[in-house]
Write a protein that holds these residues in place. Structure first.
Motif, short mmCIF file in Angstrom:
data_model
loop_
_atom_site.label_atom_id
_atom_site.label_comp_id
_atom_site.label_asym_id
_atom_site.label_seq_id
_atom_site.Cartn_x
_atom_site.Cartn_y
_atom_site.Cartn_z
N PHE A 116 4.34 -8.01 -5.56
CA PHE A 116 5.29 -7.36 -5.37
C PHE A 116 5.02 -5.74 -5.68
O PHE A 116 5.86 -4.91 -5.45
N SER A 117 4.01 -5.71 -6.66
CA SER A 117 3.79 -4.40 -7.02
C SER A 117 3.31 -3.62 -5.99
O SER A 117 3.16 -2.36 -6.29
N LEU A 118 2.75 -4.16 -4.87
CA LEU A 118 2.35 -3.33 -3.81
C LEU A 118 3.53 -2.55 -3.25
O LEU A 118 3.36 -1.43 -2.55
N ILE A 119 4.64 -3.24 -3.17
CA ILE A 119 5.79 -2.56 -2.44
C ILE A 119 6.38 -1.17 -3.02
O ILE A 119 6.40 -0.38 -2.62
N PRO A 120 6.41 -1.20 -4.42
CA PRO A 120 6.69 0.54 -4.86
C PRO A 120 5.53 1.37 -4.82
O PRO A 120 5.77 2.42 -4.74
N LEU A 121 4.38 0.68 -5.03
CA LEU A 121 3.15 1.67 -4.79
C LEU A 121 3.30 2.38 -3.56
O LEU A 121 2.84 3.55 -3.20
N MET A 122 3.51 1.47 -2.42
CA MET A 122 3.51 1.84 -1.10
C MET A 122 4.59 3.01 -0.84
O MET A 122 4.21 3.88 -0.03
N ILE A 123 5.71 2.49 -1.35
CA ILE A 123 6.87 3.67 -1.21
C ILE A 123 6.63 4.85 -2.03
O ILE A 123 6.82 6.02 -1.48
N LEU A 124 5.74 4.86 -3.15
CA LEU A 124 5.19 6.24 -3.65
C LEU A 124 4.43 6.98 -2.85
O LEU A 124 4.64 8.08 -2.50
N ILE A 125 3.51 6.22 -2.20
CA ILE A 125 2.39 6.91 -1.49
C ILE A 125 3.20 7.50 -0.12
O ILE A 125 2.70 8.62 0.17
N LEU A 126 4.05 6.60 0.54
CA LEU A 126 4.38 7.16 1.73
C LEU A 126 5.66 8.07 1.61
O LEU A 126 5.82 8.86 2.22
N GLY A 127 6.13 7.83 0.58
CA GLY A 127 7.44 8.76 0.43
C GLY A 127 7.00 10.30 -0.24
O GLY A 127 7.58 11.40 0.31
N TRP A 128 6.21 10.25 -1.09
CA TRP A 128 5.98 11.56 -1.81
C TRP A 128 4.40 11.96 -1.77
O TRP A 128 4.03 12.75 -2.55
N GLY A 129 3.69 11.16 -0.93
CA GLY A 129 2.26 11.78 -0.66
C GLY A 129 2.29 13.09 0.17
O GLY A 129 3.22 13.87 0.36
N TYR A 130 0.98 13.69 0.05
CA TYR A 130 0.61 15.00 0.65
C TYR A 130 0.56 15.12 2.25
O TYR A 130 1.21 15.83 2.83
N GLN A 131 -0.30 14.58 2.77
CA GLN A 131 -0.57 14.56 4.04
C GLN A 131 -0.25 13.52 5.01
O GLN A 131 0.05 12.48 4.38
N PRO A 132 -0.22 13.85 6.26
CA PRO A 132 0.11 12.72 7.19
C PRO A 132 -0.69 11.42 7.18
O PRO A 132 -0.48 10.24 7.54
N GLU A 133 -2.19 11.75 6.50
CA GLU A 133 -2.98 10.50 6.45
C GLU A 133 -2.63 9.53 5.42
O GLU A 133 -3.17 8.44 5.45
N ARG A 134 -1.44 9.68 4.73
CA ARG A 134 -0.95 8.89 3.75
C ARG A 134 -0.40 7.64 4.50
O ARG A 134 -0.51 6.29 3.84
N LEU A 135 -0.08 7.63 5.72
CA LEU A 135 0.21 6.37 6.36
C LEU A 135 -0.85 5.17 6.43
O LEU A 135 -0.59 4.11 6.16
N ILE A 136 -1.82 5.87 6.99
CA ILE A 136 -3.36 4.88 7.09
C ILE A 136 -3.74 4.56 5.56
O ILE A 136 -4.36 3.35 5.71
N SER A 137 -3.70 5.41 4.66
CA SER A 137 -4.20 4.94 3.47
C SER A 137 -3.35 3.94 2.87
O SER A 137 -3.70 3.17 2.28
N GLY A 138 -1.86 3.92 3.24
CA GLY A 138 -0.86 2.97 2.64
C GLY A 138 -1.23 1.78 3.38
O GLY A 138 -1.24 0.51 2.58
N LEU A 139 -1.84 1.66 4.63
CA LEU A 139 -2.13 0.65 5.43
C LEU A 139 -3.29 -0.11 4.87
O LEU A 139 -3.50 -1.40 4.69
N TYR A 140 -4.53 0.74 4.43
CA TYR A 140 -5.66 0.03 3.82
C TYR A 140 -5.28 -0.44 2.51
O TYR A 140 -5.84 -1.52 2.37
N LEU A 141 -4.59 0.10 1.71
CA LEU A 141 -4.13 -0.47 0.47
C LEU A 141 -3.37 -2.01 0.73
O LEU A 141 -3.69 -2.78 -0.01
N PHE A 142 -2.45 -1.89 1.58
CA PHE A 142 -1.72 -3.05 1.81
C PHE A 142 -2.32 -4.18 2.30
O PHE A 142 -2.38 -5.34 1.86
#
Length: 440
Positions: A116-142
């Protein structure tokens, strides 16, 4: 233990008040102080329902609340945005998940909050990340974490069928099947991360906001080490018999990752790869299955959590002012931010495990345990320590020395930033004087 859960639960309405930003920080410190006052045993204490803490989880829970406080302190730009209340809710969810992982006594509950700790971390990266590449980095993590943790669920089901219980201290497994051992440890190796399973980490770090990088480096990597320690007590024979496989990968991997650090062009990438190198040493200490190795790895988890978090804060301070994380642009910062030069030097020194830091003590313990496990590892360990000093020196000298690209410019840092860095540095230094409590 339920009082801490209820306290965090009833904090939620406070996050939508006008002074919520400061209220959250005060409450995190309050919970941390309450936790520090309540610990009274080296064995499991504060037992209530399915919760309890021992000396291992105690240190990591204190670090959880402390980093939770510093995360909000570092994110002052988000405070001015309209989504600041939602940001606080996501952070509280993440802190709650980490608290539950480190305090539950049931393996399945630990697995549940681990996922479950993945979900808030994904929201942090996708919601307040810097570049558009945050989408693919979030998928890598997930997908890395999800793919690796499914075998662990099968092992937990197997434990329940054999022992009819899922409590840590009631399971003692004697099977020497490598497949079962691999399924048990694989999820934690990815989370740690071990060399060859680390590709998600630099991507997630680079695209995450400063709070995401701090919680990722400071705590989420430590879940892997915590899980390995817990499972090694349950299945000692497999860890004795098969530990050399991961030990060999860590010895070679720490050297190679340290070399990779030396030709990075991005400040956050270098700090992320240095985390892989340090966590490799931490895993080596755990796999020796000695008391000295376990204490050294535990201390390295605490020291690295504070030191790496502070380095990401400094990288963010550079990024906020220069809008770049590149070494080629962030040169000559001693002319631009001279007052942070000493802070950067101290943190780079602690990152290379210089005394008087807790990182130095931990590295000495890990070296002793690794040499007792395999005498020829001394050559690799010396090389890893040398390369660690090289990339820490590279980080400091390339960013703070050289010719600044502007004709004249000068930046004064805020008191908040000095407080943020001081609160990282002081515990790293002060924990050295509490080292006797570890052996008590």
């Amino acid at each position: 233990m339920m009082k801490y859960i209820l306290l965090m639960f009833f904090m939620t309405p406070c996050l939508f008040m006008s002074m919520s930003w400061y209220m959250y920080q005060i409450m995190m410190l309050l919970v941390m102080i309450l936790m520090m006052m309540s610990f009274n045993s080296s064995f499991f204490c504060n037992l209530s329902y399915f919760l309890g803490i021992d000396s291992l989880s105690y240190g990591l829970i204190i670090l959880t609340f402390f980093i939770g406080f510093l995360m909000i302190n570092s994110s002052n730009k988000i405070q001015l945005s309209s989504s600041n209340n939602f940001f606080l809710v996501v952070n509280l969810m993440l802190i709650f998940c980490l608290f539950m992982i480190f305090s539950v006594l049931n393996i399945f509950m630990m697995y549940l909050f681990f996922e479950f700790s993945l979900i808030p971390l994904m929201i942090l990266i996708l919601g307040w990340g810097y570049q558009p590449e945050r989408l693919i980095s979030g998928l890598y993590l997930f997908f890395y974490t999800l793919f690796a943790s499914l075998p662990l669920l099968l092992i937990i089901m197997n434990f329940y069928l054999i022992f009819s219980t899922l409590f840590f201290d009631l399971i003692y497994y004697l099977n020497l099947n490598f497949l079962l051992y691999f399924c048990m440890i694989f999820a934690f190796l990815v989370k740690l991360p071990m060399f060859m399973l680390h590709f998600w980490l630099p991507k997630a770090h680079v695209q995450a906001p400063v709070s995401g990088s701090m919680i990722l480096a400071g705590l989420l990597l430590k879940i892997g080490g915590y899980g390995i320690i817990r499972f090694s007590f349950m299945n000692e024979f497999s860890f004795f018999f098969f530990g050399y496989t991961w030990f060999s990968a860590c010895v070679v991997g720490s050297v190679l990752v340290s070399l990779i650090c030396l030709f990075q062009g991005d400040v956050k990438c270098l700090i992320a790869y240095s985390s892989v190198s340090h966590m490799g040493m931490c895993l080596m200490g755990l796999l020796t299955m000695t008391k000295c190795g376990m204490i050294g790895s535990f201390l390295m988890m605490i020291g690295h959590g504070l030191c790496s978090s502070a380095l990401f804060c400094l990288a963010n301070m550079m990024y906020e002012r220069l809008s770049s994380r590149s070494f080629f642009i962030n040169k000559g910062l001693i002319s631009f931010m001279p007052n942070l030069c000493l802070m950067m030097f101290i943190l780079c020194s602690f990152n290379m495990s210089c005394p008087p830091s807790i990182n130095f003590i931990s590295e000495v313990f890990i070296m002793i345990s690794c040499i007792s496990y395999w005498s020829h590892s001394i050559y690799y360990l010396l090389f890893i320590s040398f390369l660690s000093a090289c990339f820490s020196f590279y980080l400091f000298s390339f960013s703070y020395h050289g010719q600044y690209f502007m004709v004249y410019s000068y930046m004064i840092n805020s008191v908040r930033e000095y407080l943020l860095l001081a609160l990282h540095i002081i515990p790293i230094f002060m924990l050295v004087f509490l080292i006797d409590l570890i052996f008590y």
